[in-house]
Write a protein that holds these residues in place. Structure first.
Motif, PDB file in Angstrom:
ATOM      1  N   GLU A  76       0.815  -1.218   0.000  1.00 40.12           N
ATOM      2  CA  GLU A  76       0.000   0.000   0.000  1.00 40.12           C
ATOM      3  C   GLU A  76       0.841   1.257   0.000  1.00 40.12           C
ATOM      4  OE1 GLU A  76      -3.178   0.060  -0.622  1.00 40.12           O
ATOM      5  OE2 GLU A  76      -2.978  -2.126  -0.751  1.00 40.12           O
ATOM      6  N   SER A  77       2.081   1.140   0.475  1.00 39.88           N
ATOM      7  CA  SER A  77       2.937   2.319   0.512  1.00 39.88           C
ATOM      8  C   SER A  77       4.011   2.152  -0.554  1.00 39.88           C
ATOM      9  CB  SER A  77       3.549   2.454   1.905  1.00 39.88           C
ATOM     10  OG  SER A  77       4.258   3.658   1.986  1.00 39.88           O
ATOM     11  N   GLY A 121       6.383   7.090   0.000  1.00 38.62           N
ATOM     12  CA  GLY A 121       5.131   7.091   0.752  1.00 38.62           C
ATOM     13  C   GLY A 121       3.924   7.473  -0.094  1.00 38.62           C
ATOM     14  N   SER A 135       0.493   6.508  -2.082  1.00 41.46           N
ATOM     15  CA  SER A 135      -0.538   5.463  -2.081  1.00 41.46           C
ATOM     16  C   SER A 135      -0.870   5.090  -3.528  1.00 41.46           C
ATOM     17  CB  SER A 135      -1.797   5.958  -1.373  1.00 41.46           C
ATOM     18  OG  SER A 135      -2.432   6.926  -2.184  1.00 41.46           O
ATOM     19  N   GLU A 143       7.830  -1.121  -3.976  1.00 43.50           N
ATOM     20  CA  GLU A 143       7.377  -1.215  -2.589  1.00 43.50           C
ATOM     21  C   GLU A 143       8.238  -0.258  -1.771  1.00 43.50           C
ATOM     22  OE1 GLU A 143       8.746  -4.421   0.023  1.00 43.50           O
ATOM     23  OE2 GLU A 143      10.037  -5.143  -1.591  1.00 43.50           O
ATOM     24  N   MET A 144       7.625   0.368  -0.774  1.00 38.73           N
ATOM     25  CA  MET A 144       8.396   1.203   0.129  1.00 38.73           C
ATOM     26  C   MET A 144       8.972   0.309   1.219  1.00 38.73           C
ATOM     27  SD  MET A 144       8.003   4.819   1.486  1.00 38.73           S
ATOM     28  CE  MET A 144       8.840   5.430   2.944  1.00 38.73           C
TER      29      MET A 144
END
Ligand code: ADP
Ligand code: MG
Length: 228
Positions: free
Chosen positions: A52-53, A75, A77, A106-107
């Motif tokens: 999600e981040s 960061g 979305s 992906e973060m």
């Protein structure tokens, strides 16, 4: 073979570098942890498995320090990707960079930022550098060097030469990193049978800046491979 194709492709670019995605694929082949990611041309659908981040990065053959030019957003979305992409495209165009696409990753969870670099020397082969990221490297020049191939013991000794190693080990209640994932990463790069040994002559320099080192992972979130 595959690497030779990457080299000749890199030569045709202004930067003489592998793309970040190419560099990371190569790292992954050698078992080095890199963020999951996809290359997209626009704010199209982002696969679920990236989480999600997200991090959005500009891909451009003229862009070396992406964040200096507004080419990295962390960061983000899933819903924001399209808008961020749009902003990034405009911002980079204004400073004369042509965007050839975007890398959506992906973060990786926060940790300590470490720099791992390697430079080919005329006589001694690969010289490997490790340092703690940010201010510690730039201001204090807290770096350590070694020559490949490095055993895990030699790597650990190199890390212990860093004055800031206590920061990595969690001095004053910071994130306490286990050094073994970082040692493993460095040996997959610079150890016997590691990535450096399999690179063609024309690759002269590389850096992983940063490697994010957290309690149980060491992830190369940026990678540059330079071809002569
Ligand atoms: P630059 O070309 O400016 O060096 P980077 O790819 O290193 O661009 O990204 C800039 C910063 O953004 C990194 O130093 C790191 O702090 C953060 N970053 C980049 N990618 C990720 C990621 N996948 N997960 C978490 N943080 C990231
Ligand atoms: Mg970087």
């Amino acid at each position: 073979d595959g690497i030779a194709a990457l080299v000749s492709e890199a030569r045709s670019r202004e930067s003489a570098m592998f793309t970040e995605a190419q560099a990371k694929s190569l790292l992954a082949i050698f078992g080095i942890d890199v963020p999951r990611g996809v290359q997209v041309s626009d704010g199209e659908l982002i696969p679920e498995h990236l989480g999600e981040s997200l991090v959005v990065k500009a891909i451009s053959s003229t862009l070396v320090h992406k964040s200096d030019a507004g080419g990295v957003r962390v960061g983000v979305s899933r819903e924001q990707v399209a808008e961020v992409t749009d902003q990034m495209r405009k911002r980079l165009a204004a400073s004369g960079h042509r965007l050839s696409g975007l890398l959506v990753e992906e973060m990786v969870p926060a940790g300590h930022e470490v720099i791992v670099g390697a430079t080919k020397t005329p006589d001694l082969g690969w010289s490997v550098m490790v340092g703690l990221g940010g201010v510690l490297v730039e201001v204090l020049e807290d770096v350590a060097f070694g020559l490949a191939p490095l055993s895990e013991d030699q790597t650990l000794r190199m890390l212990r030469e860093l004055r800031g190693i206590k920061v990595l080990e969690g001095a004053r209640g910071g994130v306490r990193a286990d050094l073994s994932p970082l040692v493993r990463l460095i040996s997959r790069l610079a150890g016997p049978g590691g990535l450096l040994e399999s690179l063609p002559e024309d690759v002269v320099e590389l850096d992983l800046n940063p490697v994010i080192v957290s309690a149980d992972r060491a992830v190369a979130v940026d990678a540059r491979f330079v071809v002569s």
